[in-house]
Design a protein around this motif. Structure first.
Motif, PDB file in Angstrom:
ATOM      1  N   TRP A  15      -4.730  11.296   2.578  1.00 56.30           N
ATOM      2  CA  TRP A  15      -4.868  10.102   3.412  1.00 56.30           C
ATOM      3  C   TRP A  15      -5.714  10.389   4.643  1.00 56.30           C
ATOM      4  N   ARG A  16      -5.441  11.503   5.306  1.00 61.53           N
ATOM      5  CA  ARG A  16      -6.212  11.842   6.514  1.00 61.53           C
ATOM      6  C   ARG A  16      -7.675  12.078   6.164  1.00 61.53           C
ATOM      7  N   PHE A  17      -7.920  12.690   4.992  1.00 60.38           N
ATOM      8  CA  PHE A  17      -9.305  12.938   4.570  1.00 60.38           C
ATOM      9  C   PHE A  17      -9.997  11.624   4.229  1.00 60.38           C
ATOM     10  N   CYS A  18      -9.334  10.793   3.393  1.00 60.33           N
ATOM     11  CA  CYS A  18      -9.940   9.526   2.965  1.00 60.33           C
ATOM     12  C   CYS A  18      -8.865   8.645   2.348  1.00 60.33           C
ATOM     13  N   PRO A  19      -8.496   7.527   2.987  1.00 60.04           N
ATOM     14  CA  PRO A  19      -7.469   6.645   2.435  1.00 60.04           C
ATOM     15  C   PRO A  19      -7.777   6.162   1.016  1.00 60.04           C
ATOM     16  N   ARG A  20      -9.044   5.907   0.732  1.00 66.57           N
ATOM     17  CA  ARG A  20      -9.415   5.448  -0.611  1.00 66.57           C
ATOM     18  C   ARG A  20      -9.107   6.518  -1.656  1.00 66.57           C
ATOM     19  N   GLN A  21      -9.445   7.768  -1.334  1.00 67.39           N
ATOM     20  CA  GLN A  21      -9.140   8.871  -2.250  1.00 67.39           C
ATOM     21  C   GLN A  21      -7.635   8.971  -2.471  1.00 67.39           C
ATOM     22  N   CYS A  22      -6.873   8.831  -1.408  1.00 63.14           N
ATOM     23  CA  CYS A  22      -5.410   8.915  -1.491  1.00 63.14           C
ATOM     24  C   CYS A  22      -4.856   7.874  -2.451  1.00 63.14           C
ATOM     25  N   VAL A  23      -5.319   6.636  -2.329  1.00 63.88           N
ATOM     26  CA  VAL A  23      -4.810   5.561  -3.183  1.00 63.88           C
ATOM     27  C   VAL A  23      -5.260   5.756  -4.628  1.00 63.88           C
ATOM     28  N   LEU A  24      -6.490   6.207  -4.833  1.00 65.99           N
ATOM     29  CA  LEU A  24      -6.963   6.476  -6.201  1.00 65.99           C
ATOM     30  C   LEU A  24      -6.091   7.534  -6.880  1.00 65.99           C
ATOM     31  N   ILE A  25      -5.739   8.566  -6.151  1.00 66.52           N
ATOM     32  CA  ILE A  25      -4.947   9.652  -6.733  1.00 66.52           C
ATOM     33  C   ILE A  25      -3.497   9.228  -6.944  1.00 66.52           C
ATOM     34  N   HIS A  26      -2.876   8.700  -5.899  1.00 69.31           N
ATOM     35  CA  HIS A  26      -1.421   8.527  -5.909  1.00 69.31           C
ATOM     36  C   HIS A  26      -0.941   7.152  -6.379  1.00 69.31           C
ATOM     37  N   ARG A  27      -1.837   6.160  -6.444  1.00 64.51           N
ATOM     38  CA  ARG A  27      -1.440   4.863  -6.991  1.00 64.51           C
ATOM     39  C   ARG A  27      -2.106   4.601  -8.337  1.00 64.51           C
ATOM     40  N   GLU A  28      -3.406   4.907  -8.415  1.00 68.29           N
ATOM     41  CA  GLU A  28      -4.143   4.605  -9.635  1.00 68.29           C
ATOM     42  C   GLU A  28      -4.060   5.726 -10.670  1.00 68.29           C
ATOM     43  N   GLY A  29      -3.587   6.910 -10.246  1.00 65.18           N
ATOM     44  CA  GLY A  29      -3.461   8.022 -11.186  1.00 65.18           C
ATOM     45  C   GLY A  29      -4.778   8.656 -11.573  1.00 65.18           C
ATOM     46  N   VAL A  30      -5.775   8.543 -10.707  1.00 68.93           N
ATOM     47  CA  VAL A  30      -7.098   9.099 -10.983  1.00 68.93           C
ATOM     48  C   VAL A  30      -7.168  10.532 -10.447  1.00 68.93           C
ATOM     49  N   TRP A  31      -7.605  11.438 -11.285  1.00 63.68           N
ATOM     50  CA  TRP A  31      -7.817  12.815 -10.828  1.00 63.68           C
ATOM     51  C   TRP A  31      -8.900  13.468 -11.646  1.00 63.68           C
ATOM     52  N   LEU A 165      -8.004  -1.520  -2.866  1.00 62.01           N
ATOM     53  CA  LEU A 165      -8.369  -0.159  -2.471  1.00 62.01           C
ATOM     54  C   LEU A 165      -8.942  -0.171  -1.061  1.00 62.01           C
ATOM     55  N   PRO A 166      -8.629   0.844  -0.257  1.00 66.43           N
ATOM     56  CA  PRO A 166      -9.302   0.958   1.046  1.00 66.43           C
ATOM     57  C   PRO A 166     -10.818   1.046   0.850  1.00 66.43           C
ATOM     58  N   PRO A 167     -11.593   0.726   1.872  1.00 72.27           N
ATOM     59  CA  PRO A 167     -13.061   0.722   1.723  1.00 72.27           C
ATOM     60  C   PRO A 167     -13.632   2.120   1.485  1.00 72.27           C
ATOM     61  N   LEU A 168     -14.821   2.145   0.915  1.00 73.61           N
ATOM     62  CA  LEU A 168     -15.550   3.400   0.717  1.00 73.61           C
ATOM     63  C   LEU A 168     -15.805   4.074   2.062  1.00 73.61           C
TER      64      LEU A 168
END
Length: 200
Positions: A15-31, A165-168
């Motif tokens: 989340w601190r690095f990038c909120p969008r990345q956080c949501v992709l990983i932990h909500r969308e299951g993207v890795w 998703l949070p913005p890019l």
């Protein structure tokens, strides 16, 4: 007490690095691994394989499961050092070099808050060990850092529960992100559909 799902401790750093990345990983299951994430995984596997040891009056426990009911956090500590008559001392191992965004310190402080709740103690300090320099960097768990953990946990819970998703980021962070191909231009399918529907 936090309800619903527990938030992984790693999510705070994402989340601190990038909120969008956080949501992709932990909500969308993207890795997707890249060189940096693969090296980091290998580095942490070696840390956890070393198990528990006692040396020079210090008992070091690796891979200790942590949780906070109050904040709804769960995860594992790379290492926690126990010295007689002193509070536990969490140590987080990182493959590379210190980051400028404070994400490593945020994750470490979250571990300390879990330990404090579990053991009913106050933990003033911990340390980050960086593989690139082979040195520790001590971290003081100040009130602003503790409040940062609490605020991030609340924001992550909200973002993982609902909304687009949070913005890019569209800056230097994107260059080495392993999720760049998912994130740009559309992100995940479900995330894209949510954003499209919100625009209607």
């Amino acid at each position: 007490m936090a309800e619903r799902f527990p938030i992984p401790l790693s999510a705070l750093q994402h989340w601190r690095f990038c909120p969008r990345q956080c949501v992709l990983i932990h909500r969308e299951g993207v890795w997707k691994d890249n060189r940096f994430t693969a090296e980091g995984e290998t580095f942490h596997e070696h840390v956890h394989e070393r198990g528990e040891e006692v040396r020079g009056g210090v008992r070091t426990v690796r891979g200790l499961t942590l949780c906070s009911q109050r904040l709804g956090l769960i995860g594992k500590a790379d290492a926690v050092e126990f010295r007689k008559g002193q509070p536990p001392f969490p140590v987080e191992y990182k493959r590379g070099r210190p980051k400028h965004d404070g994400s490593d310190a945020l994750q470490l402080c979250a571990q300390a808050l879990c330990l404090e709740e579990m053991l009913k103690v106050t933990i003033p300090h911990g340390a980050l060990f960086y593989g690139a320099s082979r040195r520790r960097q001590e971290v003081a768990f100040s009130d602003p850092l503790r409040n940062g953990v609490i605020g991030a946990a609340k924001a992550i819970r909200l973002a993982l529960s609902e909304g687009p998703l949070p913005p890019l980021a569209e800056d230097q962070r994107c260059k080495n992100c392993s999720l760049q191909s998912w994130c740009e231009p559309l992100g995940s399918v479900s995330g894209y559909l949510r954003e499209a529907l919100n625009e209607c």
